[in-house]
Design a protein around this motif. Sequence first.
Motif, short mmCIF file in Angstrom:
data_model
loop_
_atom_site.label_atom_id
_atom_site.label_comp_id
_atom_site.label_asym_id
_atom_site.label_seq_id
_atom_site.Cartn_x
_atom_site.Cartn_y
_atom_site.Cartn_z
N GLY A 60 -4.59 39.99 74.25
CA GLY A 60 -3.89 40.26 75.51
C GLY A 60 -2.75 39.30 75.80
O GLY A 60 -1.95 39.53 76.70
N LYS A 61 -2.62 38.23 75.00
CA LYS A 61 -1.56 37.24 75.21
C LYS A 61 -0.20 37.88 74.89
O LYS A 61 -0.03 38.54 73.88
N LYS A 62 0.79 37.63 75.79
CA LYS A 62 2.15 38.16 75.54
C LYS A 62 2.92 37.15 74.69
O LYS A 62 2.86 35.94 74.94
N VAL A 63 3.63 37.64 73.68
CA VAL A 63 4.42 36.74 72.83
C VAL A 63 5.84 37.30 72.65
O VAL A 63 6.03 38.51 72.64
N ASP A 64 6.80 36.38 72.53
CA ASP A 64 8.16 36.78 72.16
C ASP A 64 8.26 36.71 70.63
O ASP A 64 7.85 35.72 70.04
N VAL A 65 8.79 37.75 70.03
CA VAL A 65 8.95 37.77 68.58
C VAL A 65 10.42 37.51 68.26
O VAL A 65 11.32 38.19 68.74
N TYR A 66 10.66 36.47 67.44
CA TYR A 66 12.03 36.03 67.14
C TYR A 66 12.54 36.56 65.82
O TYR A 66 13.73 36.50 65.54
N GLY A 67 11.64 37.04 64.99
CA GLY A 67 12.10 37.51 63.69
C GLY A 67 10.93 38.11 62.93
O GLY A 67 9.77 37.99 63.37
N THR A 68 11.21 38.78 61.84
CA THR A 68 10.15 39.33 61.02
C THR A 68 10.34 38.87 59.58
O THR A 68 11.47 38.70 59.12
N GLU A 69 9.25 38.64 58.90
CA GLU A 69 9.27 38.28 57.48
C GLU A 69 8.19 39.12 56.84
O GLU A 69 7.01 38.81 56.95
N GLY A 70 8.55 40.20 56.19
CA GLY A 70 7.54 41.09 55.63
C GLY A 70 6.65 41.61 56.73
O GLY A 70 7.14 42.16 57.72
N TRP B 30 4.96 39.80 58.76
CA TRP B 30 4.68 38.71 59.69
C TRP B 30 5.75 38.61 60.77
O TRP B 30 6.92 38.88 60.50
N TYR B 31 5.30 38.25 61.96
CA TYR B 31 6.23 38.04 63.07
C TYR B 31 6.40 36.55 63.33
O TYR B 31 5.42 35.80 63.33
N GLU B 32 7.64 36.15 63.55
CA GLU B 32 7.92 34.76 63.91
C GLU B 32 7.79 34.60 65.42
O GLU B 32 8.41 35.34 66.18
N VAL B 33 6.95 33.66 65.84
CA VAL B 33 6.72 33.44 67.28
C VAL B 33 6.88 31.94 67.58
O VAL B 33 7.11 31.13 66.68
N ARG B 34 6.80 31.58 68.84
CA ARG B 34 6.78 30.17 69.23
C ARG B 34 5.49 29.93 70.00
O ARG B 34 5.19 30.67 70.94
N VAL B 35 4.77 28.91 69.62
CA VAL B 35 3.59 28.52 70.38
C VAL B 35 3.72 27.04 70.70
O VAL B 35 3.85 26.22 69.78
N GLY B 36 3.76 26.74 71.99
CA GLY B 36 3.97 25.36 72.41
C GLY B 36 5.29 24.81 71.88
O GLY B 36 5.37 23.66 71.47
N GLY B 37 6.33 25.64 71.84
CA GLY B 37 7.65 25.20 71.40
C GLY B 37 7.79 25.12 69.89
O GLY B 37 8.85 24.81 69.38
N LYS B 38 6.71 25.40 69.19
CA LYS B 38 6.76 25.29 67.72
C LYS B 38 6.80 26.67 67.09
O LYS B 38 6.15 27.60 67.55
N LYS B 39 7.58 26.74 66.01
CA LYS B 39 7.68 28.00 65.29
C LYS B 39 6.40 28.28 64.52
O LYS B 39 5.81 27.38 63.93
N GLY B 40 5.96 29.52 64.53
CA GLY B 40 4.79 29.91 63.76
C GLY B 40 4.86 31.39 63.42
O GLY B 40 5.77 32.09 63.85
N TYR B 41 3.89 31.85 62.66
CA TYR B 41 3.88 33.25 62.23
C TYR B 41 2.52 33.88 62.49
O TYR B 41 1.48 33.25 62.28
N VAL B 42 2.55 35.12 62.96
CA VAL B 42 1.31 35.88 63.14
C VAL B 42 1.44 37.20 62.39
O VAL B 42 2.54 37.72 62.21
N HIS B 43 0.31 37.74 61.95
CA HIS B 43 0.37 39.01 61.22
C HIS B 43 0.69 40.14 62.19
O HIS B 43 0.12 40.25 63.26
N SER B 44 1.63 41.00 61.77
CA SER B 44 2.14 42.03 62.68
C SER B 44 1.10 43.10 63.03
O SER B 44 1.25 43.80 64.02
N ASN B 45 0.06 43.21 62.23
CA ASN B 45 -0.98 44.21 62.54
C ASN B 45 -1.65 43.95 63.88
O ASN B 45 -2.26 44.84 64.46
#
Length: 529
Positions: free
Chosen positions: A241-251, A253-268
């Motif tokens: 249920g957490k809302k995230v901003d997606v900054y980019g995609t890599e295959g 994976w979605y690029e997100v920011r958590v606590g100001g840090k760049k990270g990746y989550v699986h798009s599924n």
Amino acid sequence: MLGVDKAEATDRFSDVSSNHWAAKEISFVADKGIATGDDSGKFRPDDSLTRAQASVMMTHALNTSGLDRTTPTFKDVSRDYWAYSRIERAAEMDIFKGKNGKFHPGDNIAKAQVAAIVARAFYGEDAEHHRGDVNFSDISNSFWAKGYIATLVDNNIIRDGGSFNPNESATRAELSAYIARAMNESLQVSGKDDSHSDEASNEDVASENVLFQGTVQASTPLNVRKGPSTDYSVINTLNNGKKVDVYGTEGNWYEVRVGGKKGYVHSNYVVRADDVQADTGKAEPIYTGKVTSSKLLVRSGPASSYDKVGSFSRGDTVKVYEETNGSWVLVKYKGEWAYTHSGHLEEAGMSGKTIVIDPGHGDHDPGAQANGLVEKTINLQVGLRVEKLLKDAGVDVVMTRRNDTFVTLSGRVAIAERANADSFVSIHANAASPAAEGAETFYNNNYQARESRKLAAAIQNRLVKDTGMKYRRVADARFYVIRNTTMPSTLIELGFLTNRGDANRMKQSGYYDKAARAVYNGIKDYYSE
Ligand code: ZN
């Protein structure tokens, strides 16, 4: 066992072993006569590269001859200097400039300068303003050669990650590698960086623009990783249920920011906020059909035993999302999922498709400028004419810009994604050394590789046929807009503003119409295959 081409490199130069990192590339430039070894049969791959050596290699790579001026241009390069005519040519082509009448032929060249030279020569003057991301710990966004370095990364000439060491001297092997990769796709580095270390991945926040918003949908906490694969370590988790901003995609994976840090989550596990089809997980239509019977029933399930929910009429276009249960297909009816029988659907050509036309650059970003021509204007004028032709053919056209305005690269991608477009066509014109000429069309392997390549090839053929431009190439390139659009996409370079012949063609009255017709015909060819 040794690879054949690596063994060749070993045979050729006594100091280039088969496991030298640039063995294949050195073999390539030697084959082409771009660089040679010394009299003792050595290539000296790890020696610092001098300005004279780079002049020789670059002018050979660009397939030009030496220039024998009677009066030397530079005080320190006389007519009997070994690289005299090559240095004169390199200066004439603007590959190098002298300073206070001197060329300093024996000076070493820094890595950043080599990146600039290669990017300009092979990818055009506007490489300088390339906005792509680079992930080098020592290259900031304001570094003078950042655009050039990003161009090389995007074109698979170098792989980012770690440090670039811009002010260190470049080696002969490095320039050999850049040239060979620019000239031969099979030598290029793979687009994905699977080797970079954990330190490199969150150094530089690559993109500042939000592509879209999403909501985490996962029954267990969703892992946020340092990089776009499960090989990277978990740096955080996100709850359902957490809302995230997606900054980019890599295959996937979605690029997100958590606590100001760049990270990746699986798009599924992230549902796009604007994705009304989230519940089926299938948002991409597989084809668009045209209804061929006077009344085509729509049902709630994939069999005639299911309830009727409505009907389509002859000539309606219907997007088909899935083939299921024999001839039954999943479609959208009044915004809801429904099923219909495909026996009365005919796969449509371009008509009914949504196509995004993206005239490159705009406003304060003019793109290339040469011979009295400005790229942004050509892109827009041709783009508007393509729009008209496509609309007349029943295509639903979405323009990323219709006047002299500036749209960010991620903004352009977002427009295409929001439109759920069937294809994306970016229009550009080129700049490089005066000798570079012709049309070239690019695709990217990230999404829809096969289709993108087909689309690119179809347009390239028409550009050559219909506008008289020389065939330069159809190639894989990592331009942001084609790397990040998920539909078949292509980036066209109509011709070189910096080439006299190309520029003259583009200045002719009727050129805009001609070029637009070529792009239109290419798209049409692609859809009628
Ligand atoms: Zn451009």
